[in-house]
Motif scaffolding. Structure first.
Motif, PDB file in Angstrom:
ATOM      1  N   SER A 174       0.421  -1.603  -0.148  1.00 59.67           N
ATOM      2  CA  SER A 174       0.047   0.211  -0.049  1.00 59.67           C
ATOM      3  C   SER A 174       0.878   1.124   0.004  1.00 59.67           C
ATOM      4  O   SER A 174       0.330   2.164   0.685  1.00 59.67           O
ATOM      5  CB  SER A 174      -0.854   0.453   1.265  1.00 59.67           C
ATOM      6  N   LYS A 204      -4.113   1.350   2.918  1.00 56.51           N
ATOM      7  CA  LYS A 204      -5.173   1.231   2.748  1.00 56.51           C
ATOM      8  C   LYS A 204      -6.448   0.262   3.336  1.00 56.51           C
ATOM      9  O   LYS A 204      -7.309   0.668   3.319  1.00 56.51           O
ATOM     10  CB  LYS A 204      -4.923   0.678   0.845  1.00 56.51           C
ATOM     11  N   LEU A 205      -5.974  -1.178   3.036  1.00 56.33           N
ATOM     12  CA  LEU A 205      -6.325  -2.039   4.354  1.00 56.33           C
ATOM     13  C   LEU A 205      -7.398  -1.507   4.701  1.00 56.33           C
ATOM     14  O   LEU A 205      -8.727  -1.738   5.543  1.00 56.33           O
ATOM     15  CB  LEU A 205      -6.515  -3.014   3.720  1.00 56.33           C
ATOM     16  N   LEU A 225     -11.520  -0.639   5.455  1.00 56.42           N
ATOM     17  CA  LEU A 225     -11.849  -1.210   3.982  1.00 56.42           C
ATOM     18  C   LEU A 225     -12.494  -2.400   4.025  1.00 56.42           C
ATOM     19  O   LEU A 225     -12.732  -3.348   3.269  1.00 56.42           O
ATOM     20  CB  LEU A 225     -11.159  -0.330   2.862  1.00 56.42           C
ATOM     21  N   ASP A 251      -9.108  -5.171  -1.359  1.00 53.98           N
ATOM     22  CA  ASP A 251      -9.440  -3.892  -1.156  1.00 53.98           C
ATOM     23  C   ASP A 251     -10.051  -3.408  -2.823  1.00 53.98           C
ATOM     24  O   ASP A 251     -10.636  -1.914  -2.771  1.00 53.98           O
ATOM     25  CB  ASP A 251      -8.355  -2.927  -2.232  1.00 53.98           C
TER      26      ASP A 251
END
Length: 121
Positions: free
Chosen positions: A13, A24-25, A34, A100
């Motif tokens: 990420s 991001k996750l 997420l 994602d």
């Protein structure tokens, strides 16, 4: 036909982290990470779920129960897919999913699984 979902969650990420300072996750979407949204949809499909992640990603690993964790020091998506398929080698087919993608619905996982099973006949 025995089909599993193999979900990819072993990326670094890097681009997202540069902009936001977090993975991001783990970014919040409607009050939860997420990845948690994505996992809920996949788990609700009733298919066995294997999540490929890095050994050092403890925050991600904490989210993936009751899925089966597949630990991989991945050098890319190909490594992650290979590790996930190897860890679930007793299955006849796999749905490769990305951690994602929280808007892939349970119905979609089930429909693709059914189509894969039908194609094998």
């Amino acid at each position: 036909m025995k089909i599993a979902i193999v979900m990819m969650a072993a990326g670094f990420s890097r681009r997202f982290h540069q902009q936001s300072g977090e993975h991001k996750l783990l970014a919040q979407l409607n009050g939860k990470p997420l990845l948690q949204h994505t996992l809920q949809q996949a788990t609700a499909s009733g298919l066995d779920l294997f999540v490929v992640t890095r050994p050092d990603q403890t925050a991600i690993r904490a989210l993936i129960a009751p899925a089966t964790a597949v630990l991989c020091d991945s050098h890319g998506l190909g490594d992650s897919i290979a590790a996930g398929v190897a860890a679930s080698s007793g299955y006849d087919g796999w749905l490769i999913a990305l951690g994602d993608m929280p808007f892939i619905t349970t119905d979609s996982y089930q429909a693709v699984s059914a189509a894969l099973a039908d194609a094998a006949d």
